[in-house]
Every structure is written in C-alpha cells, then in structure tokens.
Motif scaffolding. Structure first.
Motif, PDB file in Angstrom:
ATOM      1  N   LYS A   1      -5.455   4.340  14.911  1.00  0.00           N
ATOM      2  CA  LYS A   1      -4.966   5.592  14.086  1.00  0.00           C
ATOM      3  C   LYS A   1      -5.913   5.564  12.868  1.00  0.00           C
ATOM      4  O   LYS A   1      -6.167   4.698  12.382  1.00  0.00           O
ATOM      5  CB  LYS A   1      -3.585   5.288  13.641  1.00  0.00           C
ATOM      6  CG  LYS A   1      -3.021   6.558  12.936  1.00  0.00           C
ATOM      7  CD  LYS A   1      -1.500   6.388  12.561  1.00  0.00           C
ATOM      8  CE  LYS A   1      -0.840   7.605  11.911  1.00  0.00           C
ATOM      9  NZ  LYS A   1       0.576   7.423  11.656  1.00  0.00           N
ATOM     10  N   ILE A   2      -6.137   6.794  12.454  1.00  0.00           N
ATOM     11  CA  ILE A   2      -7.205   7.049  11.341  1.00  0.00           C
ATOM     12  C   ILE A   2      -6.116   7.677  10.239  1.00  0.00           C
ATOM     13  O   ILE A   2      -5.605   8.598  10.425  1.00  0.00           O
ATOM     14  CB  ILE A   2      -8.188   8.075  11.561  1.00  0.00           C
ATOM     15  CG1 ILE A   2      -8.919   7.701  12.807  1.00  0.00           C
ATOM     16  CG2 ILE A   2      -9.140   8.262  10.306  1.00  0.00           C
ATOM     17  CD1 ILE A   2      -9.929   8.612  13.244  1.00  0.00           C
ATOM     18  N   LYS A   3      -6.204   6.764   9.140  1.00  0.00           N
ATOM     19  CA  LYS A   3      -5.222   7.203   8.032  1.00  0.00           C
ATOM     20  C   LYS A   3      -5.627   8.315   7.119  1.00  0.00           C
ATOM     21  O   LYS A   3      -5.172   9.207   6.899  1.00  0.00           O
ATOM     22  CB  LYS A   3      -5.062   6.021   6.789  1.00  0.00           C
ATOM     23  CG  LYS A   3      -3.964   6.201   6.072  1.00  0.00           C
ATOM     24  CD  LYS A   3      -2.663   6.084   6.238  1.00  0.00           C
ATOM     25  CE  LYS A   3      -1.491   6.440   5.372  1.00  0.00           C
ATOM     26  NZ  LYS A   3      -0.267   6.495   5.897  1.00  0.00           N
ATOM     27  N   GLN A   4      -7.095   8.634   6.989  1.00  0.00           N
ATOM     28  CA  GLN A   4      -7.716   9.773   6.543  1.00  0.00           C
ATOM     29  C   GLN A   4      -9.034   9.762   6.719  1.00  0.00           C
ATOM     30  O   GLN A   4      -9.705   8.689   6.819  1.00  0.00           O
ATOM     31  CB  GLN A   4      -7.443   9.700   4.848  1.00  0.00           C
ATOM     32  CG  GLN A   4      -7.701  10.829   4.030  1.00  0.00           C
ATOM     33  CD  GLN A   4      -7.243  11.055   2.535  1.00  0.00           C
ATOM     34  OE1 GLN A   4      -8.128  10.246   1.815  1.00  0.00           O
ATOM     35  NE2 GLN A   4      -6.378  11.644   2.219  1.00  0.00           N
ATOM     36  N   LEU A   5      -9.541  11.080   6.809  1.00  0.00           N
ATOM     37  CA  LEU A   5     -10.822  11.262   7.041  1.00  0.00           C
ATOM     38  C   LEU A   5     -11.140  12.425   6.057  1.00  0.00           C
ATOM     39  O   LEU A   5     -10.747  13.609   6.526  1.00  0.00           O
ATOM     40  CB  LEU A   5     -11.118  11.716   8.415  1.00  0.00           C
ATOM     41  CG  LEU A   5     -12.360  11.911   9.200  1.00  0.00           C
ATOM     42  CD1 LEU A   5     -13.255  10.459   8.869  1.00  0.00           C
ATOM     43  CD2 LEU A   5     -12.654  12.123  10.584  1.00  0.00           C
ATOM     44  N   GLU A   6     -12.329  12.381   5.205  1.00  0.00           N
ATOM     45  CA  GLU A   6     -12.550  13.266   4.353  1.00  0.00           C
ATOM     46  C   GLU A   6     -13.317  14.336   4.854  1.00  0.00           C
ATOM     47  O   GLU A   6     -14.180  14.184   5.958  1.00  0.00           O
ATOM     48  CB  GLU A   6     -13.379  12.594   3.244  1.00  0.00           C
ATOM     49  CG  GLU A   6     -12.669  11.708   2.444  1.00  0.00           C
ATOM     50  CD  GLU A   6     -11.547  12.390   1.621  1.00  0.00           C
ATOM     51  OE1 GLU A   6     -11.621  13.503   1.138  1.00  0.00           O
ATOM     52  OE2 GLU A   6     -10.450  11.635   1.481  1.00  0.00           O
ATOM     53  N   PRO A   7     -13.556  15.564   4.441  1.00  0.00           N
ATOM     54  CA  PRO A   7     -14.509  16.633   4.967  1.00  0.00           C
ATOM     55  C   PRO A   7     -15.956  16.120   5.305  1.00  0.00           C
ATOM     56  O   PRO A   7     -16.496  15.624   4.396  1.00  0.00           O
ATOM     57  CB  PRO A   7     -14.269  17.900   3.880  1.00  0.00           C
ATOM     58  CG  PRO A   7     -13.177  17.520   3.302  1.00  0.00           C
ATOM     59  CD  PRO A   7     -13.024  15.894   3.290  1.00  0.00           C
ATOM     60  N   GLY A   8     -16.244  16.498   6.211  1.00  0.00           N
ATOM     61  CA  GLY A   8     -17.900  16.330   6.879  1.00  0.00           C
ATOM     62  C   GLY A   8     -18.153  14.744   7.195  1.00  0.00           C
ATOM     63  O   GLY A   8     -19.108  14.409   7.813  1.00  0.00           O
ATOM     64  N   LYS A   9     -17.121  13.948   7.322  1.00  0.00           N
ATOM     65  CA  LYS A   9     -17.315  12.647   7.451  1.00  0.00           C
ATOM     66  C   LYS A   9     -16.848  12.242   9.098  1.00  0.00           C
ATOM     67  O   LYS A   9     -15.980  12.987   9.812  1.00  0.00           O
ATOM     68  CB  LYS A   9     -16.217  11.685   6.697  1.00  0.00           C
ATOM     69  CG  LYS A   9     -16.442  11.616   5.112  1.00  0.00           C
ATOM     70  CD  LYS A   9     -17.938  11.007   4.832  1.00  0.00           C
ATOM     71  CE  LYS A   9     -18.179  10.995   3.527  1.00  0.00           C
ATOM     72  NZ  LYS A   9     -19.410  10.577   3.015  1.00  0.00           N
ATOM     73  N   THR A  10     -17.426  11.324   9.553  1.00  0.00           N
ATOM     74  CA  THR A  10     -17.240  10.854  11.131  1.00  0.00           C
ATOM     75  C   THR A  10     -17.178   9.465  11.160  1.00  0.00           C
ATOM     76  O   THR A  10     -17.541   8.403  10.453  1.00  0.00           O
ATOM     77  CB  THR A  10     -18.932  11.281  11.850  1.00  0.00           C
ATOM     78  OG1 THR A  10     -19.077  12.499  11.611  1.00  0.00           O
ATOM     79  CG2 THR A  10     -18.309  10.956  13.258  1.00  0.00           C
ATOM     80  N   LEU A  11     -15.995   9.141  12.194  1.00  0.00           N
ATOM     81  CA  LEU A  11     -15.656   7.871  12.272  1.00  0.00           C
ATOM     82  C   LEU A  11     -15.846   7.500  13.696  1.00  0.00           C
ATOM     83  O   LEU A  11     -15.401   8.285  14.591  1.00  0.00           O
ATOM     84  CB  LEU A  11     -14.173   7.811  11.840  1.00  0.00           C
ATOM     85  CG  LEU A  11     -13.432   6.454  11.948  1.00  0.00           C
ATOM     86  CD1 LEU A  11     -14.467   5.183  10.759  1.00  0.00           C
ATOM     87  CD2 LEU A  11     -12.161   6.085  11.538  1.00  0.00           C
ATOM     88  N   ALA A  12     -16.273   6.255  13.910  1.00  0.00           N
ATOM     89  CA  ALA A  12     -16.742   5.801  15.262  1.00  0.00           C
ATOM     90  C   ALA A  12     -15.274   5.257  15.918  1.00  0.00           C
ATOM     91  O   ALA A  12     -14.439   4.297  15.039  1.00  0.00           O
ATOM     92  CB  ALA A  12     -17.918   4.757  15.226  1.00  0.00           C
ATOM     93  N   ILE A  13     -15.054   5.515  17.231  1.00  0.00           N
ATOM     94  CA  ILE A  13     -13.908   5.132  17.845  1.00  0.00           C
ATOM     95  C   ILE A  13     -14.424   4.481  19.199  1.00  0.00           C
ATOM     96  O   ILE A  13     -15.248   4.915  19.973  1.00  0.00           O
ATOM     97  CB  ILE A  13     -12.732   6.256  18.176  1.00  0.00           C
ATOM     98  CG1 ILE A  13     -12.540   6.984  16.798  1.00  0.00           C
ATOM     99  CG2 ILE A  13     -11.588   5.658  18.969  1.00  0.00           C
ATOM    100  CD1 ILE A  13     -11.695   6.116  16.037  1.00  0.00           C
ATOM    101  N   THR A  14     -13.600   3.261  19.661  1.00  0.00           N
ATOM    102  CA  THR A  14     -13.971   2.633  20.971  1.00  0.00           C
ATOM    103  C   THR A  14     -12.825   2.695  21.706  1.00  0.00           C
ATOM    104  O   THR A  14     -11.791   2.148  21.143  1.00  0.00           O
ATOM    105  CB  THR A  14     -14.337   1.143  20.507  1.00  0.00           C
ATOM    106  OG1 THR A  14     -15.675   1.102  19.674  1.00  0.00           O
ATOM    107  CG2 THR A  14     -14.816   0.534  21.761  1.00  0.00           C
ATOM    108  N   ALA A  15     -13.073   3.200  22.867  1.00  0.00           N
ATOM    109  CA  ALA A  15     -11.940   3.363  23.709  1.00  0.00           C
ATOM    110  C   ALA A  15     -12.231   2.310  24.937  1.00  0.00           C
ATOM    111  O   ALA A  15     -13.164   2.163  25.649  1.00  0.00           O
ATOM    112  CB  ALA A  15     -11.673   4.722  24.346  1.00  0.00           C
TER     113      ALA A  15
END
Length: 285
Positions: free
Chosen positions: A206-220
């Motif tokens: 789960k991603i608690k917060q993501l700011e505008p324009g930001k990208t977060l890597a996720i591994t499935a």
C-alpha cells in the motif's frame, strides 16, 4: 381539596367562546400553510451554499430553493452561463428537469450538479444562473472553486506489458505508480486479476501518499502453478484509491520448463526403443 375540571361545568357562553377561539386558531394555521399565504409578489431563487470547493473530476452539488411568489401559476425555465466545456443539470425530486411548472405561492427544492471541464485550471469560477418565467427573471450567482485534479497511472518502467514464464516458476514484474494529477493521492492499494490458482504479492502492498508528479516503483511477485498448460494468459494489475484507479493489462506467455522438455523427450525415446525391441523379438514369428 382538588376537584376534576370539565368543560361542561362552564357556562354556555364560555363554552361557545372557547369553541370560537379554537376554530379561529385552526383556520389561521391552515391559512398560514396554504400557498395563498405565500403570495407576496416576491419570487426568489436562493441557495444554502453558493461557494463550493472540489477537484476537477468531482461534481459540484448545490441545494437551491425556487419560490413562486406571484398570484398565478408559472413555468420557470433554467438557464446558465458556464465556462466552455462545463456541464450542468437540475433535479427536482430526483428527476432531471430543464424547467419547472409551479403553482402560485409554492416553493420547490432544486438540486443543481455542475461538472468542470477536464482541462480546467485551479481557481475560482463564477456560475451565473437564471430561472425565467414570462417577464420574471430570477438570478442566482454560484461559485465553484477548482482546487486541482486527481490522476493515477499504473505502467511499467519500459512500457512493456508482456512477460514469459515457465510452468511452476516465480516471476518478479516491475511496475510504476505515477501521480499524474495536481493533488496528492492517499492510500493507494494494489490488486491483481489472475488466471485460476495463480498468486501475486506486492512490495509495497500500500502507498500511504504520493505527491503530484512523483512515481513509485512497485514489485509484483507472481507465482505460476505447477502443471500449467503452455499458452497465452491474461493478467491485470490495478492501483486504486478513493479518487480513481488505473490498470495495467499483461499478456503472459507460459512455456514448459527445460526439465519437463527433456523428460518428454526421454519418454518418447523410451517408447520408440520399446517398439523396436518388440519388433525385433516377435516380428519374425
């Protein structure tokens, strides 16, 4: 000593007076509730709140009241002067209308829903509305404060949406969640829709917060069951929060493992050898 009081103990003239007062009071109450009591020549179009703040993708909802204070029935037609691309609807008792037929002295609640254009920039926008009946024009000036937009995108670092896997294997699939809007995204959850008996876990879950324009890597981390038949399969991953969702649809190509292939070849060779042996041994009889 107290005695029980009854109206029948009163003289007749007092009983008549009480009856008259009761009758007059009841008629006065009925008159106050009747439409005729509201015929004052002052029609109105009002709202409980004229200024509402919301995101671009959300609906601005206003609760308004329309009053026909004239002495005759009237049909009020709704008009609005909105920015280009904006949409508006009027609802009475849950039904969408463009005009309203009202008896003299009556009042109706009108729900108004406004949707901003997707490209609307943050800011305050004026929404002049009118309810027009013959020569009677009622004006209502609303305001919509657009605070920004929500946007969420789920993809891969390379844009590739296909993977090759082997039966009974584990595979890590790299995803990216991007905030493509102008407002922060909170509590983003990851989920998957997979073929039967397949499994997937996410890191982070789960991603608690993501700011505008930001990208977060996720591994499935994907697990393919043993004995899965070789072929093409569909798998969908989804990023969701209260303001929207985004999906990434994958084509999964399952192949048999190298060990399974060698076992198959050995079985075929053994079968051929057995047939050859039987022919050599019994073929001349």
């Amino acid at each position: 000593m107290l005695t029980k009081f009854s109206i029948t103990h009163l003289p007749a003239r007092f009983r008549f007076l009480l009856f008259f007062l009761f009758f007059f009071a009841s008629r006065l109450a009925l008159y106050a509730q009747s439409p005729a009591a509201n015929i004052d020549g002052q029609s109105s179009f009002t709202a409980k709140l004229i200024n509402i703040e919301a995101a671009t993708s959300e609906t601005f909802r206003y609760n308004t009241t329309l009053h026909n204070g004239s002495g005759k029935p009237a049909v009020f037609e709704f008009k609005a002067n909105l920015p280009i691309g904006w949409m508006i609807s009027y609802k009475v008792d849950g039904n969408q209308v463009t005009s309203l037929n009202m008896d003299a002295g009556t009042t109706r609640d009108v729900s108004i829903e406004v949707n901003a254009a997707a490209s609307t920039a943050p800011g305050k926008y004026k929404l002049p509305l009118k309810a027009i009946a013959n020569a009677d024009t009622l004006s209502l000036n609303l305001e919509a404060v657009v605070k920004g937009s929500y946007g969420i995108t789920l993809t891969t670092p390379t844009g590739k949406l296909s993977e090759e896997l082997t039966s009974g294997s584990h595979k890590e699939i790299h995803l990216e969640v991007k905030n493509s809007g102008t407002l922060p995204l909170n509590d983003i959850e990851l989920s998957s829709q997979l073929p039967s008996n397949w499994e997937a876990t996410f890191e982070p879950v789960k991603i608690k917060q993501l700011e505008p324009g930001k990208t977060l890597a996720i591994t499935a981390k994907l697990k393919v069951p043993d004995k899965t038949i070789a072929g093409d399969y569909a798998a969908t991953f989804t990023a969701t929060n209260s303001n929207g969702n985004s999906q990434a649809a994958f084509r999964m190509v399952v192949t048999t493992s190298l060990l399974s292939g060698w076992i198959g070849i050995l079985v075929i060779l053994a079968a051929i050898s057995l047939v050859y042996y039987l022919i050599r041994k019994y073929g001349r009889r």
